[in-house]
Design a protein around this motif. Structure first.
Motif, PDB file in Angstrom:
ATOM      1  N   TYR A 164     104.394  21.479 -35.027  1.00  0.00           N
ATOM      2  CA  TYR A 164     103.756  20.447 -34.218  1.00  0.00           C
ATOM      3  C   TYR A 164     102.974  21.057 -33.060  1.00  0.00           C
ATOM      4  CZ  TYR A 164     107.944  18.225 -36.211  1.00  0.00           C
ATOM      5  OH  TYR A 164     108.934  17.823 -37.052  1.00  0.00           O
ATOM      6  N   ALA A 201     110.940  11.040 -27.912  1.00  0.00           N
ATOM      7  CA  ALA A 201     111.249  12.127 -28.839  1.00  0.00           C
ATOM      8  C   ALA A 201     110.391  13.354 -28.538  1.00  0.00           C
ATOM      9  CB  ALA A 201     111.043  11.671 -30.276  1.00  0.00           C
ATOM     10  N   HIS A 204     111.635  14.926 -25.304  1.00  0.00           N
ATOM     11  CA  HIS A 204     112.925  15.586 -25.532  1.00  0.00           C
ATOM     12  C   HIS A 204     112.738  16.890 -26.305  1.00  0.00           C
ATOM     13  CE1 HIS A 204     117.200  16.063 -26.086  1.00  0.00           C
ATOM     14  NE2 HIS A 204     117.071  16.085 -27.402  1.00  0.00           N
ATOM     15  N   PHE A 205     111.839  16.869 -27.292  1.00  0.00           N
ATOM     16  CA  PHE A 205     111.561  18.077 -28.078  1.00  0.00           C
ATOM     17  C   PHE A 205     111.026  19.178 -27.173  1.00  0.00           C
ATOM     18  CE2 PHE A 205     108.354  20.484 -30.612  1.00  0.00           C
ATOM     19  CZ  PHE A 205     109.240  21.175 -31.413  1.00  0.00           C
ATOM     20  N   THR A 208     113.867  20.415 -24.701  1.00  0.00           N
ATOM     21  CA  THR A 208     114.873  21.228 -25.371  1.00  0.00           C
ATOM     22  C   THR A 208     114.331  22.619 -25.692  1.00  0.00           C
ATOM     23  OG1 THR A 208     115.840  19.241 -26.362  1.00  0.00           O
ATOM     24  CG2 THR A 208     116.420  21.352 -27.361  1.00  0.00           C
ATOM     25  N   THR A 209     113.089  22.672 -26.165  1.00  0.00           N
ATOM     26  CA  THR A 209     112.461  23.960 -26.474  1.00  0.00           C
ATOM     27  C   THR A 209     112.268  24.783 -25.208  1.00  0.00           C
ATOM     28  OG1 THR A 209     111.297  22.911 -28.327  1.00  0.00           O
ATOM     29  CG2 THR A 209     110.522  25.075 -27.643  1.00  0.00           C
TER      30      THR A 209
END
Length: 229
Positions: A164, A201, A204-205, A208-209
């Motif tokens: 992505y 989402a 959050h992605f 977290t990364t």
């Protein structure tokens, strides 16, 4: 008489169908329907771009309005172009924080970069793992120089599959789904607004990364190869 009336009604119906089809084929009505469905379902999707490159003007507009920006991308070529220039030169006068995640070109064994290069090599024979690494290094060097001259810009590296591109602001997000055998600029892109399931989402992605990423070394050696378009 009945046959005449039925014939007239059939013609009117056929005309209405043609008008509706033509209306649906234009982008604005299609986006309006997508936005309506987003409101009903809570997904937050407001636009769908067949190609990421088609979203650049809208991305530039949203960046100019943003208070903060989060970017996770593949090579990062777009970051050196006009779309992002106002952020680096601080001409928007609004943005307070920018965080950028680029792939780690020095990761060992570096299978994710090799896999992405293998996906693109059939349509771009010159696209090798070494070329990809060199372009990432060049873009990282560019952004490192920018960050030295401006407060509020942070740059880190991640080691994950290239699936992505995510651009998130305090108001919206652009999510590109990298296709196999297509450069990112030719891959489909979603525009989602906050609040919404997909916006949360995407954020959050990124978060977290970012938490599992590594700082860019102070001395980032640039490469002679300039980023391609």
């Amino acid at each position: 008489m009945v046959a005449f009336v039925l014939g007239v009604l059939s013609s009117i119906l056929a005309t209405m169908i043609l008008v509706l089809v033509g209306w649906m084929r234009s982008s604005r009505p299609r986006w309006w329907l997508v936005a309506l469905l987003a409101r009903l379902t809570g997904t937050g999707v407001h636009r769908v771009y067949r190609r990421q490159s088609s979203a650049e003007k809208d991305v530039a507009r949203d960046l100019a309005r943003a208070r903060w920006v989060r970017v996770l991308t593949g090579r990062g070529n777009t970051l050196t172009r006009d779309v992002f220039t106002p952020l680096w030169s601080d001409t928007t006068g609004r943005v307070e924080s920018v965080r950028v995640l680029l792939p780690d070109p020095d990761a060992v064994p570096g299978e994710w970069l090799a896999l992405r290069a293998a996906e693109l090599e059939p349509i771009d024979p010159g696209f090798t793992p070494d070329l990809l690494r060199n372009q990432i290094r060049a873009n990282t060097s560019y952004l490192s120089s920018v960050a030295k001259g401006r407060e509020g810009i942070e740059l880190r590296r991640f080691d994950l599959p290239h699936l992505y591109r995510v651009i998130v602001t305090d108001q919206a997000a652009y999510i590109t789904f990298y296709d196999r055998g297509r450069h990112g600029r030719h891959s489909p892109c979603l525009y989602v607004r906050a609040p919404g399931v997909l916006y949360e989402a995407a954020l959050h992605f990124f978060s977290t990364t970012w938490a599992g990423s590594q700082a860019v070394p102070t001395e980032q050696s640039p490469d002679t190869g300039a980023p391609n378009s």
